[in-house]
Design an enzyme around this catalytic site. Structure first.
Site, PDB file in Angstrom:
ATOM      1  CG  HIS A  70     -27.681  15.219 -27.582  1.00  0.00           C
ATOM      2  ND1 HIS A  70     -26.931  16.230 -28.139  1.00  0.00           N
ATOM      3  CD2 HIS A  70     -27.307  14.087 -28.193  1.00  0.00           C
ATOM      4  CE1 HIS A  70     -26.127  15.699 -29.043  1.00  0.00           C
ATOM      5  NE2 HIS A  70     -26.320  14.401 -29.099  1.00  0.00           N
ATOM      6  CD  GLU A 192      -9.261  21.568 -23.804  1.00  0.00           C
ATOM      7  OE1 GLU A 192      -9.829  20.501 -23.531  1.00  0.00           O
ATOM      8  OE2 GLU A 192      -9.810  22.485 -24.443  1.00  0.00           O
TER       9      GLU A 192
HETATM   10  N1  LIG Z   1     -11.871  19.964 -24.947  1.00  0.00           N
HETATM   11  C1  LIG Z   1     -12.669  20.822 -25.584  1.00  0.00           C
HETATM   12  N2  LIG Z   1     -13.862  20.388 -26.033  1.00  0.00           N
HETATM   13  C2  LIG Z   1     -14.654  21.271 -26.659  1.00  0.00           C
HETATM   14  N3  LIG Z   1     -15.889  21.095 -27.198  1.00  0.00           N
HETATM   15  C3  LIG Z   1     -16.245  22.266 -27.721  1.00  0.00           C
HETATM   16  I1  LIG Z   1     -18.041  22.587 -28.658  1.00  0.00           I
HETATM   17  N4  LIG Z   1     -15.301  23.205 -27.557  1.00  0.00           N
HETATM   18  C4  LIG Z   1     -14.279  22.593 -26.880  1.00  0.00           C
HETATM   19  C5  LIG Z   1     -13.016  23.035 -26.405  1.00  0.00           C
HETATM   20  O1  LIG Z   1     -12.606  24.192 -26.546  1.00  0.00           O
HETATM   21  N5  LIG Z   1     -12.250  22.100 -25.764  1.00  0.00           N
END
Ligand SMILES: Nc1nc2[nH]c(I)nc2c(=O)[nH]1
Length: 270
Positions: A70, A192
């Site tokens: 990053h 999730e």
């Molecule tokens: N919580 C969550 N954060 C994310 N960041 C990204 I890029 N994709 C996701 C996702 O599917 N869930």
């Protein structure tokens, strides 16, 4: 770390960081601040001329970026309008476990540099099936599932119109096709489960992520006007048949970057 001591005033640390930024960039006052989340990295080059780039960990309260590769920089960008933008490329995520003060330090620092507009961008999962990977979405409101807050003590801050309807209208003037949704911030760092995505959907969420909500609350406490945008880089777990893959996330972000960065540049110029 200066923010780890509860006795430290986080706003004093932000003032120190802002003074260091003014000194190192030669820019006394910044008008607008942007936090660039995954997929949005290229926007800084498109919104104006970078006049100074500082490694983030040279500024008090900022740490080495969690994401390897990053940029981890803080940039001062001269906009065509003559206004100054502070571009923060080193977000601290809640899941790093350093506490919420560190998560919102960049926003408080941006406010201390004089910025009155905070643009928060992120990469996120989409619950709406029509949002294919690479779709940028305006954040209309958020549901904070972290069970935490950057506010300390009896600081009752109103959060209506937290994601400025005025700025969203400007964005939609520029790109009429822009959709919007409710962002739910999970603690992470795990994605999730399908059941949790269905829960987010059931309570009114359209986007799942691991940032932004806590930063927005701090930006409102600092009196800033906020625009939030998510790059949908994957369909949230269980929404599509195929499982999450990190390469899918990275590829979608890369392909969409020039498009969403150009969009953000036009919104900033408005
Ligand atoms: N919580 C969550 N954060 C994310 N960041 C990204 I890029 N994709 C996701 C996702 O599917 N869930």
């Amino acid at each position: 770390h200066p923010l780890d001591d509860p006795a430290t005033d986080p706003f004093a640390v932000a003032a120190t960081a802002a003074a260091e930024i003014a000194l190192k960039t030669g820019v006394e006052h910044h008008d607008i601040a942007l936090t660039l989340g995954s997929g949005w990295g290229r926007a800084a080059d498109l919104i104006g001329e970078t006049t100074a780039t500082i490694p983030a960990d040279e500024i008090t309260g900022f740490s080495k970026p969690a994401l390897v590769g990053h940029p981890g920089t803080i940039r001062s960008v001269l906009l065509p309008s003559g206004k100054r933008a502070l571009v923060i490329g080193a977000r601290t995520h809640y899941y790093e476990g350093h506490g919420v003060r560190r998560v919102v330090h960049s926003v408080r620092t941006a406010a201390a540099t004089g910025a009155t507009t905070m643009i928060l961008t992120n990469g996120a999962g989409g619950i709406r099936e029509s949002w294919t990977p690479g779709t940028p979405v305006l954040i209309r409101d958020h549901i904070n599932l972290t069970a935490d807050s950057p506010l300390e003590g009896a600081t009752f801050v109103d959060l209506t119109d937290l994601y400025s309807a005025r700025l969203r209208a400007i964005a939609r003037q520029i790109e009429p096709g822009l959709d919007e949704g409710v962002y739910t911030q999970f603690r992470g760092p795990h994605y999730e489960t399908p059941a949790e995505v269905q829960m987010a959907k059931a309570i009114g969420g359209h986007i799942v992520g691991m940032s932004t909500a806590l930063e927005a609350i701090a930006a409102r406490q600092a009196g800033m006007e906020i625009l939030g945008m998510s790059l949908i880089t994957n369909l949230a777990a269980g929404i599509s048949a195929t499982p999450l893959s990190h390469t899918e996330v990275l590829e979608a972000g890369a392909d969409a970057e020039p498009v969403i960065s150009a969009l953000l540049a036009r919104i900033v110029a408005a």
